[in-house]
Design a protein around this motif. Structure first.
Motif, PDB file in Angstrom:
ATOM      1  N   LEU A  93      -9.833  -7.363   1.532  1.00  0.00           N
ATOM      2  CA  LEU A  93      -8.877  -6.705   2.414  1.00  0.00           C
ATOM      3  C   LEU A  93      -9.072  -5.191   2.352  1.00  0.00           C
ATOM      4  CD1 LEU A  93      -6.896  -5.616   0.055  1.00  0.00           C
ATOM      5  CD2 LEU A  93      -5.731  -7.773   0.381  1.00  0.00           C
ATOM      6  N   HIS A  94      -8.436  -4.500   3.272  1.00  0.00           N
ATOM      7  CA  HIS A  94      -8.493  -3.036   3.278  1.00  0.00           C
ATOM      8  C   HIS A  94      -7.234  -2.457   2.646  1.00  0.00           C
ATOM      9  CE1 HIS A  94     -11.423  -3.873   6.553  1.00  0.00           C
ATOM     10  NE2 HIS A  94     -12.037  -2.833   6.018  1.00  0.00           N
ATOM     11  N   ALA A  95      -7.388  -1.396   1.896  1.00  0.00           N
ATOM     12  CA  ALA A  95      -6.229  -0.707   1.323  1.00  0.00           C
ATOM     13  C   ALA A  95      -6.645   0.697   0.957  1.00  0.00           C
ATOM     14  CB  ALA A  95      -5.722  -1.444   0.090  1.00  0.00           C
ATOM     15  N   ALA A  96      -5.646   1.601   0.916  1.00  0.00           N
ATOM     16  CA  ALA A  96      -5.937   3.004   0.648  1.00  0.00           C
ATOM     17  C   ALA A  96      -6.239   3.260  -0.820  1.00  0.00           C
ATOM     18  CB  ALA A  96      -4.778   3.875   1.110  1.00  0.00           C
ATOM     19  N   ASP A  97      -5.615   2.494  -1.707  1.00  0.00           N
ATOM     20  CA  ASP A  97      -5.885   2.667  -3.130  1.00  0.00           C
ATOM     21  C   ASP A  97      -5.610   1.349  -3.857  1.00  0.00           C
ATOM     22  OD1 ASP A  97      -3.123   2.483  -3.413  1.00  0.00           O
ATOM     23  OD2 ASP A  97      -2.871   4.650  -3.363  1.00  0.00           O
ATOM     24  N   ALA A  98      -5.822   1.367  -5.169  1.00  0.00           N
ATOM     25  CA  ALA A  98      -5.744   0.114  -5.935  1.00  0.00           C
ATOM     26  C   ALA A  98      -4.350  -0.495  -5.885  1.00  0.00           C
ATOM     27  CB  ALA A  98      -6.150   0.377  -7.387  1.00  0.00           C
ATOM     28  N   GLN A  99      -3.349   0.366  -5.977  1.00  0.00           N
ATOM     29  CA  GLN A  99      -1.981  -0.159  -5.968  1.00  0.00           C
ATOM     30  C   GLN A  99      -1.676  -0.868  -4.653  1.00  0.00           C
ATOM     31  OE1 GLN A  99       0.837   2.847  -6.960  1.00  0.00           O
ATOM     32  NE2 GLN A  99       2.458   1.365  -7.357  1.00  0.00           N
ATOM     33  N   MET A 100      -2.072  -0.218  -3.549  1.00  0.00           N
ATOM     34  CA  MET A 100      -1.842  -0.847  -2.260  1.00  0.00           C
ATOM     35  C   MET A 100      -2.663  -2.119  -2.139  1.00  0.00           C
ATOM     36  SD  MET A 100      -2.528   0.401   1.638  1.00  0.00           S
ATOM     37  CE  MET A 100      -1.497   1.805   1.881  1.00  0.00           C
ATOM     38  N   ALA A 101      -3.853  -2.108  -2.720  1.00  0.00           N
ATOM     39  CA  ALA A 101      -4.704  -3.303  -2.646  1.00  0.00           C
ATOM     40  C   ALA A 101      -4.036  -4.484  -3.343  1.00  0.00           C
ATOM     41  CB  ALA A 101      -6.065  -3.015  -3.263  1.00  0.00           C
ATOM     42  N   ILE A 102      -3.420  -4.223  -4.492  1.00  0.00           N
ATOM     43  CA  ILE A 102      -2.753  -5.319  -5.217  1.00  0.00           C
ATOM     44  C   ILE A 102      -1.564  -5.832  -4.418  1.00  0.00           C
ATOM     45  CG2 ILE A 102      -1.320  -5.815  -7.239  1.00  0.00           C
ATOM     46  CD1 ILE A 102      -3.279  -4.283  -8.923  1.00  0.00           C
ATOM     47  N   GLU A 103      -0.814  -4.913  -3.821  1.00  0.00           N
ATOM     48  CA  GLU A 103       0.347  -5.364  -3.042  1.00  0.00           C
ATOM     49  C   GLU A 103      -0.086  -6.100  -1.784  1.00  0.00           C
ATOM     50  OE1 GLU A 103       3.210  -2.282  -2.631  1.00  0.00           O
ATOM     51  OE2 GLU A 103       3.430  -2.133  -4.796  1.00  0.00           O
ATOM     52  N   ASN A 104      -1.130  -5.589  -1.137  1.00  0.00           N
ATOM     53  CA  ASN A 104      -1.631  -6.302   0.035  1.00  0.00           C
ATOM     54  C   ASN A 104      -2.118  -7.693  -0.352  1.00  0.00           C
ATOM     55  OD1 ASN A 104      -1.095  -4.099   1.583  1.00  0.00           O
ATOM     56  ND2 ASN A 104      -3.220  -3.472   1.886  1.00  0.00           N
ATOM     57  N   ALA A 105      -2.780  -7.764  -1.506  1.00  0.00           N
ATOM     58  CA  ALA A 105      -3.296  -9.055  -1.965  1.00  0.00           C
ATOM     59  C   ALA A 105      -2.140 -10.009  -2.235  1.00  0.00           C
ATOM     60  CB  ALA A 105      -4.128  -8.876  -3.228  1.00  0.00           C
ATOM     61  N   ARG A 106      -1.066  -9.467  -2.803  1.00  0.00           N
ATOM     62  CA  ARG A 106       0.113 -10.285  -3.062  1.00  0.00           C
ATOM     63  C   ARG A 106       0.649 -10.856  -1.753  1.00  0.00           C
ATOM     64  NH1 ARG A 106       5.675 -10.188  -1.338  1.00  0.00           N
ATOM     65  NH2 ARG A 106       7.003 -10.866  -3.040  1.00  0.00           N
ATOM     66  N   ASP A 107       0.677 -10.014  -0.720  1.00  0.00           N
ATOM     67  CA  ASP A 107       1.233 -10.473   0.548  1.00  0.00           C
ATOM     68  C   ASP A 107       0.279 -11.370   1.327  1.00  0.00           C
ATOM     69  OD1 ASP A 107       3.875  -9.498   0.702  1.00  0.00           O
ATOM     70  OD2 ASP A 107       3.099  -7.470   0.856  1.00  0.00           O
ATOM     71  N   VAL A 108      -1.014 -11.096   1.202  1.00  0.00           N
ATOM     72  CA  VAL A 108      -1.969 -11.848   2.017  1.00  0.00           C
ATOM     73  C   VAL A 108      -2.400 -13.142   1.329  1.00  0.00           C
ATOM     74  CG1 VAL A 108      -4.251 -11.790   3.098  1.00  0.00           C
ATOM     75  CG2 VAL A 108      -2.802  -9.751   3.137  1.00  0.00           C
ATOM     76  N   TYR A 109      -2.589 -13.098   0.002  1.00  0.00           N
ATOM     77  CA  TYR A 109      -3.220 -14.236  -0.671  1.00  0.00           C
ATOM     78  C   TYR A 109      -2.317 -15.040  -1.600  1.00  0.00           C
ATOM     79  CZ  TYR A 109      -7.653 -12.433   1.070  1.00  0.00           C
ATOM     80  OH  TYR A 109      -8.676 -12.021   1.874  1.00  0.00           O
ATOM     81  N   THR A 110      -1.091 -14.580  -1.861  1.00  0.00           N
ATOM     82  CA  THR A 110      -0.265 -15.367  -2.792  1.00  0.00           C
ATOM     83  C   THR A 110       1.060 -15.793  -2.187  1.00  0.00           C
ATOM     84  OG1 THR A 110       0.909 -13.497  -3.816  1.00  0.00           O
ATOM     85  CG2 THR A 110      -1.233 -14.085  -4.746  1.00  0.00           C
ATOM     86  N   ARG A 111       1.153 -15.782  -0.851  1.00  0.00           N
ATOM     87  CA  ARG A 111       2.459 -16.097  -0.271  1.00  0.00           C
ATOM     88  C   ARG A 111       2.796 -17.576  -0.324  1.00  0.00           C
ATOM     89  NH1 ARG A 111       1.973 -16.594   5.461  1.00  0.00           N
ATOM     90  NH2 ARG A 111       3.966 -15.574   5.774  1.00  0.00           N
ATOM     91  N   ARG A 112       1.813 -18.408  -0.679  1.00  0.00           N
ATOM     92  CA  ARG A 112       2.114 -19.837  -0.840  1.00  0.00           C
ATOM     93  C   ARG A 112       1.935 -20.247  -2.294  1.00  0.00           C
ATOM     94  NH1 ARG A 112      -0.927 -19.142   3.696  1.00  0.00           N
ATOM     95  NH2 ARG A 112       0.224 -19.357   5.639  1.00  0.00           N
ATOM     96  N   MET A 113       2.376 -19.378  -3.185  1.00  0.00           N
ATOM     97  CA  MET A 113       2.372 -19.638  -4.628  1.00  0.00           C
ATOM     98  C   MET A 113       0.978 -19.891  -5.180  1.00  0.00           C
ATOM     99  SD  MET A 113       5.755 -21.913  -5.222  1.00  0.00           S
ATOM    100  CE  MET A 113       5.096 -23.357  -4.435  1.00  0.00           C
ATOM    101  N   GLU A 114      -0.020 -19.174  -4.674  1.00  0.00           N
ATOM    102  CA  GLU A 114      -1.382 -19.408  -5.135  1.00  0.00           C
ATOM    103  C   GLU A 114      -1.682 -18.734  -6.469  1.00  0.00           C
ATOM    104  OE1 GLU A 114      -0.619 -18.349  -2.099  1.00  0.00           O
ATOM    105  OE2 GLU A 114      -1.842 -19.301  -0.558  1.00  0.00           O
ATOM    106  N   GLY A 115      -0.874 -17.790  -6.893  1.00  0.00           N
ATOM    107  CA  GLY A 115      -1.335 -17.018  -8.034  1.00  0.00           C
ATOM    108  C   GLY A 115      -0.292 -16.556  -9.029  1.00  0.00           C
ATOM    109  N   VAL A 116      -0.792 -16.233 -10.236  1.00  0.00           N
ATOM    110  CA  VAL A 116       0.054 -15.621 -11.250  1.00  0.00           C
ATOM    111  C   VAL A 116      -0.508 -14.274 -11.701  1.00  0.00           C
ATOM    112  CG1 VAL A 116       0.992 -17.796 -12.106  1.00  0.00           C
ATOM    113  CG2 VAL A 116      -1.118 -16.903 -13.090  1.00  0.00           C
ATOM    114  N   SER A 117      -1.709 -13.948 -11.218  1.00  0.00           N
ATOM    115  CA  SER A 117      -2.298 -12.677 -11.603  1.00  0.00           C
ATOM    116  C   SER A 117      -3.338 -12.276 -10.548  1.00  0.00           C
ATOM    117  CB  SER A 117      -2.958 -12.814 -12.976  1.00  0.00           C
ATOM    118  OG  SER A 117      -3.819 -11.724 -13.215  1.00  0.00           O
TER     119      SER A 117
END
Lengths: 128, 249
Positions: free
Chosen positions: A60-84
């Protein structure tokens, strides 16, 4: 040898190939003037549950690491896919060169003795 | 016929449900229009969280109202004047700066409010807010970071969020003006206000922004006196049920 360790860029990373830490942040405006086109690409790794490895989930695209983690949370873990979540800027990934696939991987093809397939596993051993 | 204290609780639940539904709907207007794909998904996730919270409040309210009230009727068949949301949440979504700043103001309010409500003596209300506070914690974090990012960003992002701040600020005081049905809910509103101001100042400071001095304040939403924007919003939100009553998916 030099050819073997040549850095091979992965993904559609922007023209500017310096790391985000080196670049002037004002060149990556959060919005407007091109939006995500100017944001670096990040690779996302998700651990689906404790004890398992992080697995590549996508990018995904993000401006910095923090945004990348939050974007990843929203894009890839919204169906309970992850814990980390791990993220790494795509430009920091060194990849093997596809044209060298022959010398890199084919020699393993006729060495089946490297697979542990010559043992009988007891039924009691699971998850192998 | 519910007695007076039940009536107060019903109104209080509706007020919280309406806040969540209306800001959730406003955020949902970004669906397919977000500035980038990842943020499009983020803001619509937040919408879904908020609409889910609204459902919990409405379901509980409907069970107290009795008769054949239900969550759908409460969302789709009330008139604007019956809605008890604050004016802040009904304003048009504006640009991205306006949306994230509004979300920040609202999430900070919800966060400190739910912190108290999860210990409320009404067990159902406590359970609803205890469940929701994790979502709200994330909304607060997400929106704070966007406010900082835009405020401390480029010249354009800074000027846009300054404009949003000027427009939104006069709608924030209503959050802390208790309506009659809020007064006996066992909430310490001035405590919420103090924490809210502290949090807001912290984030604005990091975003290189300053809260404007208070001008004329816009209030009345909690008592059903709304802006024209709520009518417009409800026209859209309620269109299907009003045109095809009883319609289901």
């Amino acid at each position: 040898m030099n050819n073997f360790i040549r850095k091979y860029y992965y993904g559609d990373i922007p023209e500017d190939k310096t790391g985000s830490n080196n670049s002037d942040s004002s060149q990556n405006p959060p919005l407007g003037g091109g939006g995500a086109g100017l944001w670096p690409l990040w690779e996302v790794f998700i651990r689906s549950k404790q004890g398992l490895d992080h697995k590549h989930a996508g990018s995904l695209h993000a401006a910095d690491a923090q945004m990348a983690i939050e974007n990843a949370r929203d894009v890839y873990t919204r169906r309970m896919e992850g814990v980390s979540i791990w993220v790494v800027e795509s430009k920091y990934i060194h990849a093997s060169v596809p044209e060298e696939a022959g010398e890199l991987y084919e020699p393993a093809e006729d060495k089946i003795y490297r697979h542990p397939t010559f043992y009988d596993l007891p039924d009691e051993v699971k998850h192998m | 016929m519910p007695n007076q204290s039940t009536n107060q609780l019903i109104n209080y639940l509706l007020s919280n449900g309406d806040n969540a539904l209306i800001i959730g709907h406003r955020n949902s207007e970004w669906c397919g229009h977000g500035p980038v794909l990842e943020q499009d998904i983020a803001i619509t996730n937040i919408s879904l969280d908020l609409i889910g919270q609204a459902r919990n409040f409405y379901q509980y309210a409907a069970s107290l109202i009795g008769n054949d009230s239900n969550e759908d009727k409460l969302a789709y068949l009330r008139e604007a004047i019956e809605f008890k949301n604050c004016l802040l949440v009904e304003l048009p979504r504006g640009d991205w700066g306006f949306t994230v700043l509004r979300q920040f103001f609202f999430s900070a309010y919800q966060f400190y409010l739910y912190q108290q409500l999860q210990q409320n003596k009404d067990e159902q209300l406590a359970a609803i807010t205890a469940k929701s506070i994790k979502e709200v914690t994330y909304h607060l974090r997400w929106s704070s970071e966007w406010v900082i990012r835009l405020g401390d960003g480029t010249e354009e992002s800074h000027s846009r969020i300054v404009k949003a701040l000027d427009e939104l600020w006069s709608y924030t005081s209503e959050l802390f003006l208790p309506a009659p049905y809020e007064e006996k809910m066992g909430i310490d509103i001035s405590g919420i206000k103090d924490k809210w101001i502290q949090k807001v100042n912290e984030v604005l400071c990091e975003a290189t922004l300053t809260a404007p001095s208070p001008k004329n304040e816009h209030t009345g939403g909690k008592q059903g006196r709304h802006t024209e924007h709520l009518n417009e919003l409800l026209k859209d939100l309620q269109y299907l049920q009003r045109t095809y009553p009883g319609m289901e998916w």
